[in-house]
Design a protein around this motif. Structure first.
Motif, PDB file in Angstrom:
ATOM      1  N   GLN A  55       0.892  -1.310   0.054  1.00 22.65           N
ATOM      2  CA  GLN A  55      -0.028  -0.059  -0.023  1.00 22.65           C
ATOM      3  C   GLN A  55       0.771   1.302  -0.091  1.00 22.65           C
ATOM      4  O   GLN A  55       1.695   1.359   0.991  1.00 22.65           O
ATOM      5  CB  GLN A  55      -1.035   0.025   1.380  1.00 22.65           C
ATOM      6  N   THR A  56       0.819   2.224  -1.050  1.00 28.33           N
ATOM      7  CA  THR A  56       1.319   3.336  -1.297  1.00 28.33           C
ATOM      8  C   THR A  56       0.360   4.561  -1.234  1.00 28.33           C
ATOM      9  O   THR A  56      -0.383   4.518  -2.005  1.00 28.33           O
ATOM     10  CB  THR A  56       2.364   3.516  -2.226  1.00 28.33           C
ATOM     11  N   ARG A  57       0.419   5.428  -0.195  1.00 22.67           N
ATOM     12  CA  ARG A  57      -0.412   6.546  -0.205  1.00 22.67           C
ATOM     13  C   ARG A  57      -0.224   7.524  -1.373  1.00 22.67           C
ATOM     14  O   ARG A  57      -1.469   8.016  -1.777  1.00 22.67           O
ATOM     15  CB  ARG A  57      -0.265   7.242   1.317  1.00 22.67           C
ATOM     16  N   PHE A  58       0.699   7.855  -1.715  1.00 24.03           N
ATOM     17  CA  PHE A  58       1.284   8.864  -2.747  1.00 24.03           C
ATOM     18  C   PHE A  58       1.916   8.353  -3.618  1.00 24.03           C
ATOM     19  O   PHE A  58       3.231   8.858  -3.823  1.00 24.03           O
ATOM     20  CB  PHE A  58       1.875  10.337  -1.834  1.00 24.03           C
ATOM     21  N   PRO A  59       1.378   7.769  -4.729  1.00 22.09           N
ATOM     22  CA  PRO A  59       2.303   7.136  -5.831  1.00 22.09           C
ATOM     23  C   PRO A  59       2.983   8.048  -6.649  1.00 22.09           C
ATOM     24  O   PRO A  59       4.040   7.741  -7.069  1.00 22.09           O
ATOM     25  CB  PRO A  59       1.120   6.225  -6.585  1.00 22.09           C
ATOM     26  N   GLN A 195      -3.966   3.114 -10.665  1.00 24.66           N
ATOM     27  CA  GLN A 195      -3.082   2.012 -11.268  1.00 24.66           C
ATOM     28  C   GLN A 195      -2.782   1.302 -10.015  1.00 24.66           C
ATOM     29  O   GLN A 195      -2.793  -0.042 -10.189  1.00 24.66           O
ATOM     30  CB  GLN A 195      -1.757   2.508 -11.850  1.00 24.66           C
ATOM     31  N   HIS A 196      -2.353   1.854  -8.925  1.00 24.78           N
ATOM     32  CA  HIS A 196      -1.764   1.069  -7.705  1.00 24.78           C
ATOM     33  C   HIS A 196      -2.983   0.186  -7.178  1.00 24.78           C
ATOM     34  O   HIS A 196      -2.582  -0.869  -6.672  1.00 24.78           O
ATOM     35  CB  HIS A 196      -1.377   2.179  -6.827  1.00 24.78           C
ATOM     36  N   ASP A 197      -4.234   0.701  -7.123  1.00 21.25           N
ATOM     37  CA  ASP A 197      -5.385   0.157  -6.604  1.00 21.25           C
ATOM     38  C   ASP A 197      -5.719  -0.941  -7.399  1.00 21.25           C
ATOM     39  O   ASP A 197      -6.835  -1.703  -7.146  1.00 21.25           O
ATOM     40  CB  ASP A 197      -6.415   1.104  -6.205  1.00 21.25           C
ATOM     41  N   MET A 198      -5.382  -0.979  -8.910  1.00 24.71           N
ATOM     42  CA  MET A 198      -5.985  -2.011  -9.661  1.00 24.71           C
ATOM     43  C   MET A 198      -5.395  -3.315  -9.097  1.00 24.71           C
ATOM     44  O   MET A 198      -4.190  -3.760  -8.693  1.00 24.71           O
ATOM     45  CB  MET A 198      -5.439  -1.942 -11.200  1.00 24.71           C
ATOM     46  N   ARG A 199      -6.281  -4.349  -9.560  1.00 27.27           N
ATOM     47  CA  ARG A 199      -5.915  -5.853  -9.369  1.00 27.27           C
ATOM     48  C   ARG A 199      -4.691  -6.059 -10.253  1.00 27.27           C
ATOM     49  O   ARG A 199      -3.841  -7.015  -9.740  1.00 27.27           O
ATOM     50  CB  ARG A 199      -6.914  -6.830  -9.749  1.00 27.27           C
ATOM     51  N   ASN A 200      -4.559  -5.856 -11.450  1.00 33.11           N
ATOM     52  CA  ASN A 200      -3.578  -6.072 -12.284  1.00 33.11           C
ATOM     53  C   ASN A 200      -2.925  -4.669 -12.895  1.00 33.11           C
ATOM     54  O   ASN A 200      -3.631  -4.124 -13.845  1.00 33.11           O
ATOM     55  CB  ASN A 200      -3.895  -7.040 -13.546  1.00 33.11           C
ATOM     56  N   PRO A 201      -2.029  -4.187 -12.224  1.00 34.56           N
ATOM     57  CA  PRO A 201      -1.303  -2.851 -12.703  1.00 34.56           C
ATOM     58  C   PRO A 201      -1.045  -3.045 -14.238  1.00 34.56           C
ATOM     59  O   PRO A 201      -1.135  -1.828 -14.904  1.00 34.56           O
ATOM     60  CB  PRO A 201      -0.372  -2.362 -11.718  1.00 34.56           C
ATOM     61  N   ASN A 202      -0.594  -3.844 -14.607  1.00 33.87           N
ATOM     62  CA  ASN A 202      -0.181  -3.842 -16.078  1.00 33.87           C
ATOM     63  C   ASN A 202      -1.229  -3.649 -17.103  1.00 33.87           C
ATOM     64  O   ASN A 202      -0.990  -3.444 -18.299  1.00 33.87           O
ATOM     65  CB  ASN A 202       0.497  -5.304 -16.131  1.00 33.87           C
ATOM     66  N   ASP A 203      -2.379  -3.726 -16.677  1.00 28.84           N
ATOM     67  CA  ASP A 203      -3.639  -3.710 -17.530  1.00 28.84           C
ATOM     68  C   ASP A 203      -4.009  -2.137 -17.511  1.00 28.84           C
ATOM     69  O   ASP A 203      -5.012  -1.784 -18.087  1.00 28.84           O
ATOM     70  CB  ASP A 203      -4.955  -4.284 -17.274  1.00 28.84           C
ATOM     71  N   PHE A 204      -3.228  -1.135 -16.976  1.00 31.32           N
ATOM     72  CA  PHE A 204      -3.646   0.459 -16.742  1.00 31.32           C
ATOM     73  C   PHE A 204      -3.695   0.894 -18.187  1.00 31.32           C
ATOM     74  O   PHE A 204      -4.401   1.751 -18.503  1.00 31.32           O
ATOM     75  CB  PHE A 204      -2.468   0.893 -16.122  1.00 31.32           C
ATOM     76  N   SER A 205      -2.799   0.408 -19.175  1.00 30.61           N
ATOM     77  CA  SER A 205      -2.729   0.968 -20.607  1.00 30.61           C
ATOM     78  C   SER A 205      -4.289   0.810 -21.162  1.00 30.61           C
ATOM     79  O   SER A 205      -4.620   1.607 -21.757  1.00 30.61           O
ATOM     80  CB  SER A 205      -1.581   0.493 -21.395  1.00 30.61           C
ATOM     81  N   LYS A 206      -4.947  -0.358 -21.039  1.00 26.48           N
ATOM     82  CA  LYS A 206      -6.148  -0.721 -21.531  1.00 26.48           C
ATOM     83  C   LYS A 206      -7.330   0.307 -20.782  1.00 26.48           C
ATOM     84  O   LYS A 206      -8.091   0.914 -21.611  1.00 26.48           O
ATOM     85  CB  LYS A 206      -6.631  -2.094 -21.331  1.00 26.48           C
TER      86      LYS A 206
END
Length: 394
Positions: A55-59, A195-206
Motif C-alpha cells: 500500500q502506497t498513499r502517494f504514488p 493504477q496502484h489500486d488495480m488488481r493487475n496494474p499492467n492492464d492500466f494502458s487498457k
C-alpha cells in the motif's frame, strides 16, 4: 476526468479558431500517451522497489522521488495539491453559477457560494474515496447524459442562430484555449493511485485507452456543434449559451450534480495530504473537522475573490496540469530508464523531448495569458464578491 471542462471547451475552440478542434484531438492523443508512460513509470517502481508493491498513499510523488530525489517528490506534491485545490474552486464556482440559473431568485451568485459550501461542509468530513465510490459513478453518468443533452440542444438551435461569426484568434486567446483543453484532459494527478489500486496494474494502458476514447466521444460532439452553431456567442459556460428548454434544464441539473459530487471527491485527497503533514490521525476526530473547515473556508475565499471559473480553469490547466500531464511523465520515464538500464530507442527519446518542450512552451504561454487576463480584467470580472456582489459576476 470528464466534467466541468466540457462546459468551457466550445469557448476554447472559438478562442483558438477552427484549429482548436485539431488542438483538442492532439491534446487528447498526447495526454493518453503520457498516461501510458506514467503507467510504465509505476511498473518500473514496483519492479525495482518491492516496497511499492504494498500500500502506497502517494504514488505520483513516489515516482518523482525515485526519479529526482526529494526535489522531485516536493514539486510533484505541490503540483498535485495545487491542481486539486484549483479544481475544487472551479467546481464550487460552477455549482453556484448553475444553481443561480436554475433558481431565478433575488439571491445572487456570490451569495450562493457560501450557501453551497455550508451544505457540502459535513460531507467533506468523510475519510477516504473508498467511503464514497458510488459518488464517482453517479458523477460520471450525470456528465455523459448532460453532454448528450447539450449536443441535442445545440442541434435544435441551428435554425435560431443563423450566420454565426467566428472572430480571429490571437496569442493570448490561443494559449488560454490551450490551458482549458489541457484542464479537460487533466486526470494524470490521480492516474498512479488508480493504477496502484488495480488488481493487475499492467492492464492500466487498457484503462487509459477506454477512458480517453470515452471522453473524446463526449467532448468532441459538444465542442464542434457549439462552435459551428453559436460562433462568437460561446461563453465560458456553454449552459448559459444554449437556448432555455427542458433539455437545457436537465443538462444544467446533471452538470450541477456532477460538480457537487466531484467537489467532495477532489477535495478529499488534498485534505488527506494536509492532515498527513500535520500528523492528524486517520480516524475521525475533531482535528479532521477543523482542518477541513479551514481548507473549505480558504477555497470559498478564493472563489469569492476570483468569481469566474473560466479564469481559474485556464490558469490551473496551463500551469500545474500541464506539468503533471506533459512534462513530468516523459521526464520521469527517461530518468528511470537511464537509472535502471532500460533501453530507450532514439525515436522514443525524441518523442519524449518534443512532448516536454510542447508542455513547457504551451504551459508558460498559457499561464502568462491566464494571469494577464485576470490582472487586466479581461477575465470578465471587475471586483471580488466581497467588494461588490452585484458587479463581481456578470
Amino acid at each position: 476526468m470528464a466534467g466541468s471542462g466540457v462546459l468551457a471547451l466550445p469557448k476554447a475552440v472559438l478562442d483558438a479558431g477552427w484549429i482548436g478542434i485539431v488542438l483538442l484531438l492532439v491534446c487528447a492523443v498526447m495526454s493518453a500517451y503520457t498516461g501510458f508512460i506514467l503507467g510504465k513509470c509505476w511498473i518500473i517502481l514496483q519492479q525495482q522497489f518491492p516496497q511499492y508493491r504494498e500500500q502506497t498513499r502517494f504514488p505520483y510523488p513516489a515516482i518523482g522521488y525515485e526519479s529526482f530525489g526529494n526535489i522531485g517528490r516536493y514539486i510533484v506534491t505541490f503540483c498535485v495539491n495545487a491542481t486539486l485545490f484549483g479544481v475544487s474552486t472551479v467546481f464550487l464556482l460552477l455549482a453556484s453559477e448553475n444553481i443561480e440559473q436554475l433558481l431565478p431568485t433575488h439571491i445572487t451568485f456570490c451569495t450562493f457560494l457560501p450557501i453551497i459550501a455550508a451544505c457540502l461542509w459535513p460531507i467533506t468530513w468523510l475519510g477516504t474515496p473508498k467511503d464514497f465510490w458510488p459518488i464517482a459513478i453517479g458523477a460520471t453518468c450525470a456528465t455523459a447524459v448532460a453532454c448528450a443533452a447539450i449536443f441535442i440542444q445545440s442541434l435544435l438551435d441551428i435554425s435560431t442562430h443563423p450566420n454565426p461569426v467566428y472572430p480571429p484568434s490571437d496569442f493570448g486567446k490561443f494559449f488560454l484555449a490551450f490551458g482549458v483543453i489541457l484542464f479537460a484532459f487533466g486526470g494524470h494527478a490521480a492516474f498512479p493511485t488508480i493504477q496502484h489500486d488495480m488488481r493487475n496494474p499492467n492492464d492500466f494502458s487498457k484503462t487509459v485507452s477506454i477512458a480517453y476514447s470515452g471522453i473524446v466521444c463526449l467532448y468532441l460532439p459538444v465542442s464542434v456543434a457549439a462552435y459551428f452553431v453559436y460562433g462568437d456567442r460561446n461563453d465560458d459556460n456553454i449552459l448559459s449559451v444554449i437556448s432555455p428548454s427542458w433539455i437545457t434544464t436537465v443538462a444544467t441539473v446533471l452538470i450541477t450534480v456532477h460538480v457537487l459530487m466531484g467537489f467532495v471527491i477532489v477535495i478529499n485527497p488534498f485534505c488527506q495530504e494536509v492532515e498527513d503533514f500535520l500528523g492528524i490521525d486517520t480516524a475521525f476526530n475533531w482535528k479532521r473537522v477543523a482542518n477541513r473547515t479551514v481548507i473549505l473556508a480558504v477555497i470559498l475565499f478564493v472563489a469569492e475573490t476570483i468569481p469566474q471559473f473560466g479564469a481559474i480553469l485556464s490558469l490551473v490547466g496551463g500551469s500545474t496540469v500541464t506539468l503533471l500531464t506533459f512534462v513530468f511523465p516523459s521526464m520521469f520515464y527517461m530518468r528511470l530508464c537511464k537509472q535502471h538500464g532500460i533501453p530507450l530507442p532514439l525515436y522514443q527519446r525524441v518523442i519524449h523531448i518534443e512532448i516536454i518542450l510542447v508542455g513547457l512552451v504551451g504551459g508558460i504561454s498559457s499561464s502568462y495569458s491566464a494571469i494577464d487576463a485576470i490582472v487586466t480584467g479581461n477575465a470578465k470580472f471587475t471586483v471580488p464578491c466581497y467588494v461588490n456582489a452585484t458587479a463581481a459576476h456578470g
